[in-house]
Structure formats: C-alpha cells, structure tokens
Design an enzyme around this catalytic site. Structure first.
Site, short mmCIF file in Angstrom:
data_model
loop_
_atom_site.label_atom_id
_atom_site.label_comp_id
_atom_site.label_asym_id
_atom_site.label_seq_id
_atom_site.Cartn_x
_atom_site.Cartn_y
_atom_site.Cartn_z
N GLU A 142 0.82 -1.22 0.00
CA GLU A 142 0.00 0.00 0.00
C GLU A 142 0.85 1.27 0.00
O GLU A 142 0.69 2.17 0.82
CB GLU A 142 -0.96 -0.01 1.18
N GLU A 300 -6.46 -7.73 -1.14
CA GLU A 300 -7.04 -7.78 0.20
C GLU A 300 -8.54 -7.55 0.05
O GLU A 300 -8.97 -6.51 -0.44
CB GLU A 300 -6.44 -6.71 1.12
#
Length: 646
Positions: A142, A300
C-alpha cells in the site's frame, strides 16, 4: 477464478501451520500471500538471513496444491536497522521523525534503506527464482505518494523541479509567484510544503507540483524494486497493492511498468441511510480495471468488521463476504485474496477482522467464505472473458489533487460527480470503464468527462474529435477552470470547451451546503446542491433551468450538436433521480440498448469472450429485491449474486 487468503505464519506457532494449510485446502483456497511485513524474521540480525521458516511454509502450502504470492518486505525494516541508521526514518510534515513501530515509516529515498532493501530483495528472489509455487510478486505494501520531508527527499524534489523547468525564473512564471512577493531567486529557497497539507495559504501551483513529484518519487521506487526482481526472475509477474489512501500516487503511472493491478477492496459493512449516497464499490472496481484496461486482482478483500486506528465497525452482514467477492469478479477481477485468514492476536490490527476470529473457531463468516470458494470454482468458464464497455468515465489523479488543494465549496469533492454518473449508467445495466484522460477514446460511444478542472490541450482536442465523429460527451461544472500549472484561465468558463458545449458560464454560485432547484421542460422539479453554473446558450438547447435563487429561469443543463455528435453540459450537482433520467434520455438518443426497471443498487455486469457470456446480477442492498428483466422475474436476497453463463 481463484480465491486466496493473506496469511501471516510468522505470527503463529508452527503447530498451527499444517492445521491451517489443511483447512485452506479443504475449503478451496488456491493462493496465499506471504511475507510483506516479515523482514524482522527473514533477517533477524544484520546480514543473518533466516528464510528456513518461509521455505517450510511454502512447502506446506505447495504439498496441498496451493500457489504463493511473495512480497518484498520493505514496508517495515527491523528495529535493529533503525538503530544503526536512525536517519532512514521518514521525516513528517512538521520536521519531526516518524515514530518507530509504525508501518511504512522508512524513507524510500534513503541510501542506507535502499542498500539494505536491495540486499534482501536480491537474496529473496534468488532463493525462490525456480520455485514454481511462487506465481507472483508484490512490491512492498500500500505504497503512498512520497510525503517525506528529510534532506534527501528535499534534494530529490529540487532535482525534479530542475528537470521540469530548468530555471528558477521558469518556476516563478509557471506558478505566478509574483503574488505575495513569492518569487524564488535560488533553488535552495524551494522547500516542500511543511506543516498541514493541503494548506490554503500556500500557492496551489506549487502544491500541485509537489504532489506530482511525490507520486513520481514512489513510482520511481516501485520501478526500482521491479527491476531488482526481474534481474533474478526475468519472467516474474509483478504487482503492488493499492487503495484510496490519503496521499494517493497516480495509479496510471504506478502500474505502467508492472504486470497487473492489485486493489485492496473494503466495501462498507454499514449501508448509508441517505439514498443519495453512492456507496457501491463497483465504481472503485471499474476504476481499477480501467488503469490497465485489463483484468486485475483483489489482494485484500473484506472478511469481517474493520477496526484498527479507529473504533470497530459493524461486522459483515450475511451475504456480504460472498457477494462483494463475486462483485469483484463481475467487474473484471480474476483473483480475490481475503484479508486475512485469522484475526491478529497482537499488534495494532488485532481488531481488523479476518475469516477466523480470535477464538480460532470457524464461524458464520468462514462458512460463507467456504461457500464462495465452491462458487468460484464453478466460474472457470468465465476466466477468459472480459468486460467490453460502450461508456467511459474520465478520471484524473491530478484533477483530484487540485480539488483537495483548493476545495471548491462546502461539501464538494472530486469523486462525487464521477460516482453519480457511474451510478446512473449502471442503473441501466451498462458496463462502464473508468479510464485515464490520456487513454484511447476509440471504441466508446459515450464519454463522461466530469470536472475537467486542469486543462490539457491534447485531451481537449481528442474530446472535440470524438464528438465531431459521432460520439456523445458529458461535460460538467468546474471544467476548463485551470491551466496545467493550476492557475486560472482568463476566459469565460468552460474556456476550452465553450464551442463544444455551445454555451458559456455567465457567473457561478458555490452554494455549498444550501440547496437550489431546477426545472425540466415538462415541469418536473429537482433539488440541486454544491454548485450552480449560470449558463448563457449560444448554439445549445436548454434541458433544465434553475427554478430558484436570483438566477431563476437561467439554463442549468444544456445539449449541443457538434459535428455528428452531441455534447451535454451539467452546470450543477443534482439528485440521483435526475442523473438517472438524464442518462436514460442520453442512451435513448444514442440508440443504445439498456435494461429498464432495475431497483436502486441492483447491478448488472456482463463479461464476454471465447463464445461465453456471463451475466452477473448483484443485489447490493440489505433488503430482498423483486424485479423483472423482460419476461424474467427475479428475486434476490440481500447481497445475493445471480450468475447466468451461456
């Protein structure tokens, strides 16, 4: 279609590894992501590597038929590293060092960090170069645009500016620095925007360029890591995982040198009470597909209620885990990896719920996940299909940066109008691509171009050509406002688009939290909010006019014939029902087929290819829905997905 899980074996006793892998195999898990935060276990001391435990985990998974995604563990270097190299910690906007123990707190430009990162990536890729179970590599975790304010990053920022402008005088001219006596006389005077960001007191041109630099900086780092991986594994499939974070990089630049998109998908577990709110993640999924205009991964996926740096939210309602995953497949994903296998027992994320709770007893959510795994296996015929769209919505990270730097009025934000237009088109069962403004427009019949705030001459030219050649374009308020340097253009709005829409803005009213009204020719009245462009028509016809305020009777929405095509201009932000009505009329005029009568937030997506057509019908609500499509009567439970394959 593959289902996977994110797994953190380093956090669990070895006695759990085989038990977990057995249950994964029984459930139908096909792929497992590993190691993005495991640097301290992979290199417990400087230069002493300990990969045997990871070898064992990969072997356990391989024996049970599962594949692996390995991550470069560079998001969280070990504390021994920071002890030796304290200057490698990021510097915050206030000039202080980031607190150690927080993830992502390394400076990606620090020479010591890069040296250690290169060493562990080299060791890791050599070790697993020939391991056929490792099917993909994820870079870091991320990654956000590089908002580090250390001396190294300040130097790189100045180098970036010199490369773009060559001279300080050119920077002054581009930024309009004569205002407030802000002209630079040397490069050393140029610093990043310390303090709050965005800061309404600072020059918007300067802040936009810093955001561009920050994005380019992390893109450079991503490409550096990708090159390291490919040095030892030339045919490696490489990605990184993204989400809509505070300091977003430019997704299009970020993935240009990578093999596929990975998105971290966390739809809401509490549906809003306000029917005007666009909550579906269909928009985000279509945007992710549009980055490379290809299939993508969810790295995710929502597995339970969220809670970490904020209080815990509601748990997933029955149907959400399965429905949201199938929604991702419907919009172009071919792999969905759930975060995570089990709730963490320690650390800040212990209340970010996975598939199995702290009790270690599989419950309702896990049973739904197991059911999803079975359904995914039945979708193998859909693997080679793709989403073909006649409608595109243009998205610009730089326009979004500019909106954040200078908020237009109370409550107005960049994503609202793209999401409202997306909601309206999907209301009629259309596939929608969300694409870069720089992308190829050919193949589309309708292009929605909301808030073309920063003006790019090439994009303007191509929108004119698209319309002239028979396409339909939708332009909205706050278009043509600024030049590429984030300075206002001294022409009547929408400046470069005036001839295209056949009208100009006499004045505007940023009404913010207030409401105004507008009226259609048949007398229908709708609420509008945020912004009101008061239009003067030249060649355009009026579709709606204001029905309140001092500009009552003035045009608010127009339609103009340009060449063989049509250009619409929406000068305000309205209720969803008016967008639905307007889009229905646009589709009718363009002679495009659509599905009528869908309930709100019931979505239809179609994937086609190799003689296969798959139609996904998703009830993205918490209520049972009854409706008809032609002669077919359909009933869907909350969050149920109906899939027809022919």
């Amino acid at each position: 279609m593959r289902i996977g899980v994110d797994y953190y074996p380093e956090a669990w006793d070895r006695s759990l590894w085989e038990k977990d892998a057995d249950l994964m195999q029984q459930t139908g898990v096909e792929i497992v992501r590993l190691a993005e935060f495991a640097w301290c276990r992979l290199e417990p001391k400087d230069g002493e590597f300990a990969f045997e435990w990871l070898d064992e985990v990969i072997d356990i998974l391989t024996k049970r038929g599962m594949k692996v995604v390995l991550c470069t563990p560079t998001n969280c270097p070990p504390l021994w590293f920071y002890e030796k190299h304290p200057d490698s910690v990021q510097t915050e906007k206030d000039g202080r060092k980031t607190r150690k123990g927080i993830r992502g707190h390394r400076c990606i430009n620090n020479a010591d960090f890069l040296r250690y990162a290169e060493r562990i990536i080299d060791f890791m890729t050599k070790r697993y170069a020939d391991n056929k179970s490792v099917v993909a590599w994820q870079i870091d975790n991320e990654l956000e645009a590089n908002f580090c304010f250390c001396d190294t990053c300040i130097g790189k920022y100045r180098v970036w500016l010199k490369s773009k402008y060559s001279t300080v005088e050119a920077v002054n001219k581009a930024y309009g620095n004569v205002m407030w006596s802000g002209e630079y006389s040397s490069w050393k005077q140029i610093e990043p925007p310390f303090g709050s960001y965005p800061d309404p007191w600072l020059n918007p041109s300067y802040m936009l360029d810093f955001n561009r630099y920050a994005s380019d900086s992390v893109v450079e780092h991503i490409n550096w890591q990708a090159d390291l991986i490919r040095k030892n594994i030339p045919d490696a499939k490489i990605t990184t995982n993204v989400w809509f974070c505070t300091n977003m990089p430019n997704f299009y630049d970020e993935f240009r040198g990578l093999d596929f998109i990975s998105y971290d998908n966390y739809p809401t577990t509490r549906l809003p009470d306000n029917p005007e709110e666009c909550y579906t993640h269909a928009f985000h999924l279509d945007l992710m597909r549009g980055v490379k205009r290809d299939k993508f991964w969810i790295m995710e996926e929502l597995s339970g209620g969220l809670g970490c740096w904020a209080p815990m939210g509601r748990t997933t309602s029955p149907g959400m885990i399965k429905g949201y995953s199938l929604q991702a497949f419907a919009h172009g994903a071919d792999t969905v990896v759930h975060f995570r296998w089990r709730n963490a027992a320690g650390g800040a994320e212990m209340h970010w719920h996975g598939l199995i709770d702290h009790s270690n007893v599989p419950g309702r959510r896990f049973a739904e996940f197991a059911d999803l795994c079975k359904d995914a296996k039945a979708l193998k015929a859909v693997c080679n299909t793709e989403i073909k769209s006649d409608v595109a919505i243009l998205y610009s990270p730089e326009d979004e940066y500019a909106f954040k730097i200078q908020p237009q009025t109370n409550g107005m934000y960049y994503m609202e109008q793209p999401m409202l237009l997306h909601s309206a088109f999907t209301k009629y069962g259309l596939n929608v691509d969300i694409i870069d403004q720089r992308a190829d427009f050919s193949g589309y019949r309708i292009i929605a171009a909301p808030q073309m705030y920063l003006t790019n001459a090439d994009v303007v030219r191509r929108l004119y050509e698209f319309t002239e050649n028979g396409g339909t374009v939708i332009i909205t308020n706050r278009s043509g406002v600024k030049d590429e340097f984030n300075k206002c253009i001294m022409q009547q709005l929408p400046t470069a688009y005036r001839s295209l829409i056949g009208a100009y803005v006499e004045e505007y009213d940023p009404i913010g939290w207030d409401e105004a009204r507008l009226k259609l020719a048949d007398g229908s009245v709708y609420k509008c909010r945020r912004w009101c462009d008061v239009l003067h028509t030249e060649t355009a016809e009026v579709i709606a006019e204001y029905d309140s305020e001092f500009y009552k009777g003035k045009p608010a929405i127009t339609r103009n014939t340009y060449g063989n095509g049509t250009a619409y201009y929406i000068g305000t932000i309205t209720e969803k029902s008016l967008y639905n009505r307007l889009v229905r009329d646009i589709l009718t005029q363009a002679d495009m087929p659509f599905v009528d009568g869908l309930p709100d937030n019931v979505e239809i997506t179609t994937r086609t290819g190799n003689g296969t057509q798959a139609r996904f019908i998703f009830n993205n609500t918490n209520k049972e829905q009854h409706f008809s499509i032609g002669s077919e009567d359909i009933t869907l439970a909350p969050f149920e997905m109906k899939i027809d394959i022919s």
